[in-house]
Design a protein around this motif. Structure first.
Motif, PDB file in Angstrom:
ATOM      1  N   THR A 231       1.073  -0.898  -3.207  1.00  0.00           N
ATOM      2  CA  THR A 231       1.250  -1.636  -4.452  1.00  0.00           C
ATOM      3  C   THR A 231       1.439  -3.110  -4.123  1.00  0.00           C
ATOM      4  O   THR A 231       1.923  -3.462  -3.036  1.00  0.00           O
ATOM      5  CB  THR A 231       2.470  -1.118  -5.251  1.00  0.00           C
ATOM      6  OG1 THR A 231       3.615  -1.157  -4.407  1.00  0.00           O
ATOM      7  CG2 THR A 231       2.237   0.304  -5.736  1.00  0.00           C
ATOM      8  N   TYR A 232       1.062  -3.964  -5.081  1.00  0.00           N
ATOM      9  CA  TYR A 232       1.174  -5.410  -4.880  1.00  0.00           C
ATOM     10  C   TYR A 232       2.535  -5.899  -5.357  1.00  0.00           C
ATOM     11  O   TYR A 232       3.003  -5.513  -6.435  1.00  0.00           O
ATOM     12  CB  TYR A 232       0.061  -6.142  -5.644  1.00  0.00           C
ATOM     13  CG  TYR A 232       0.222  -7.631  -5.558  1.00  0.00           C
ATOM     14  CD1 TYR A 232      -0.215  -8.321  -4.440  1.00  0.00           C
ATOM     15  CD2 TYR A 232       0.829  -8.343  -6.594  1.00  0.00           C
ATOM     16  CE1 TYR A 232      -0.050  -9.692  -4.336  1.00  0.00           C
ATOM     17  CE2 TYR A 232       0.997  -9.710  -6.507  1.00  0.00           C
ATOM     18  CZ  TYR A 232       0.561 -10.384  -5.378  1.00  0.00           C
ATOM     19  OH  TYR A 232       0.735 -11.731  -5.287  1.00  0.00           O
ATOM     20  N   SER A 233       3.172  -6.735  -4.560  1.00  0.00           N
ATOM     21  CA  SER A 233       4.438  -7.338  -4.962  1.00  0.00           C
ATOM     22  C   SER A 233       4.618  -8.667  -4.254  1.00  0.00           C
ATOM     23  O   SER A 233       4.704  -8.718  -3.023  1.00  0.00           O
ATOM     24  CB  SER A 233       5.607  -6.407  -4.615  1.00  0.00           C
ATOM     25  OG  SER A 233       6.833  -7.041  -4.886  1.00  0.00           O
ATOM     26  N   LYS A 234       4.632  -9.744  -5.015  1.00  0.00           N
ATOM     27  CA  LYS A 234       4.962 -11.073  -4.492  1.00  0.00           C
ATOM     28  C   LYS A 234       4.196 -11.455  -3.225  1.00  0.00           C
ATOM     29  O   LYS A 234       4.791 -11.786  -2.198  1.00  0.00           O
ATOM     30  CB  LYS A 234       6.467 -11.151  -4.217  1.00  0.00           C
ATOM     31  CG  LYS A 234       7.308 -10.930  -5.454  1.00  0.00           C
ATOM     32  CD  LYS A 234       8.771 -10.903  -5.101  1.00  0.00           C
ATOM     33  CE  LYS A 234       9.598 -10.520  -6.307  1.00  0.00           C
ATOM     34  NZ  LYS A 234      10.966 -10.170  -6.008  1.00  0.00           N
ATOM     35  N   GLY A 235       2.900 -11.381  -3.281  1.00  0.00           N
ATOM     36  CA  GLY A 235       2.079 -11.809  -2.142  1.00  0.00           C
ATOM     37  C   GLY A 235       1.944 -10.785  -1.036  1.00  0.00           C
ATOM     38  O   GLY A 235       1.392 -11.093   0.019  1.00  0.00           O
ATOM     39  N   ARG A 236       2.445  -9.569  -1.281  1.00  0.00           N
ATOM     40  CA  ARG A 236       2.367  -8.550  -0.242  1.00  0.00           C
ATOM     41  C   ARG A 236       1.794  -7.268  -0.822  1.00  0.00           C
ATOM     42  O   ARG A 236       1.927  -7.000  -2.019  1.00  0.00           O
ATOM     43  CB  ARG A 236       3.757  -8.214   0.299  1.00  0.00           C
ATOM     44  CG  ARG A 236       4.526  -9.398   0.785  1.00  0.00           C
ATOM     45  CD  ARG A 236       5.977  -9.033   1.032  1.00  0.00           C
ATOM     46  NE  ARG A 236       6.619  -8.591  -0.212  1.00  0.00           N
ATOM     47  CZ  ARG A 236       7.883  -8.268  -0.340  1.00  0.00           C
ATOM     48  NH1 ARG A 236       8.673  -8.302   0.714  1.00  0.00           N
ATOM     49  NH2 ARG A 236       8.395  -7.890  -1.490  1.00  0.00           N
ATOM     50  N   LEU A 237       1.224  -6.453   0.067  1.00  0.00           N
ATOM     51  CA  LEU A 237       0.910  -5.070  -0.289  1.00  0.00           C
ATOM     52  C   LEU A 237       1.984  -4.224   0.380  1.00  0.00           C
ATOM     53  O   LEU A 237       2.238  -4.359   1.585  1.00  0.00           O
ATOM     54  CB  LEU A 237      -0.486  -4.684   0.204  1.00  0.00           C
ATOM     55  CG  LEU A 237      -1.628  -5.377  -0.549  1.00  0.00           C
ATOM     56  CD1 LEU A 237      -2.953  -5.111   0.145  1.00  0.00           C
ATOM     57  CD2 LEU A 237      -1.679  -4.914  -1.996  1.00  0.00           C
TER      58      LEU A 237
END
Ligand code: FES
Length: 162
Positions: free
Chosen positions: A97-103
């Motif tokens: 999942t995507y969160s704040k510039g990260r997977l």
């Protein structure tokens, strides 16, 4: 037949056989498959940090497209901040999942940096996540998926043999 002429005969026939069979091989070689070009969205519709899900290069390969806050490697658009990745974790294939510039992988807490080609920097995954090659049509704003860099989890090749 003398020793020299017999050796010469064997060398000549071996070379001929090699050429014949390599020619046969080329005749029957399957053509290399090319990645499809698939429209996956329009840059004008993307909202920052709200990923868009799609499948590429086939229906069994989940991916996301996202507009992040900063310039990225392989990103498209005026700020080079629109990127796309496979969402299968490279450790054991759990969904990312995507969160704040990260997977982020919730199975074993691996994290991948979307600004740096999907580089892994935490958790059990040792391989970078596959990045989708994008093309932006500047006139229409349409974004196309047109390739994959890196290997999608669970595959020996990104394009399945038909
Ligand atoms: S499956 Fe993602 S870290 Fe294990």
């Amino acid at each position: 037949m003398s020793d020299i002429s017999r050796r010469k005969f064997l060398q000549t026939t071996s070379a001929s056989a090699l050429l014949f069979f390599s020619g046969l091989n080329n005749t029957h070689a399957a053509p290399a498959k090319a990645y499809p070009s698939k429209k996956i969205g329009n840059i004008r519709d993307l909202k920052p940090n709200e990923p868009l899900a799609f499948n590429y290069p086939d229906e069994q390969s989940p991916c996301l497209l996202v507009k992040v806050d900063n310039e990225t490697i392989g990103g498209v658009g005026p700020q080079k901040n629109v990127v796309s990745f496979s969402t299968l974790c490279t450790h054991m294939g759990c969904p990312l999942t995507y969160s704040k510039g990260r997977l982020v992988c919730k199975c074993h807490y691996s994290m991948f940096d979307v600004s740096r080609n999907g580089q892994t920097y935490q958790g059990l995954a040792s391989q970078w996540v596959a990045q989708i090659v994008l093309r932006l049509d500047a006139g229409t704003g349409n974004i196309y998926a047109e390739g994959v860099e890196g290997l999608i989890y669970g595959r020996i090749g990104n394009l399945k043999l038909s």
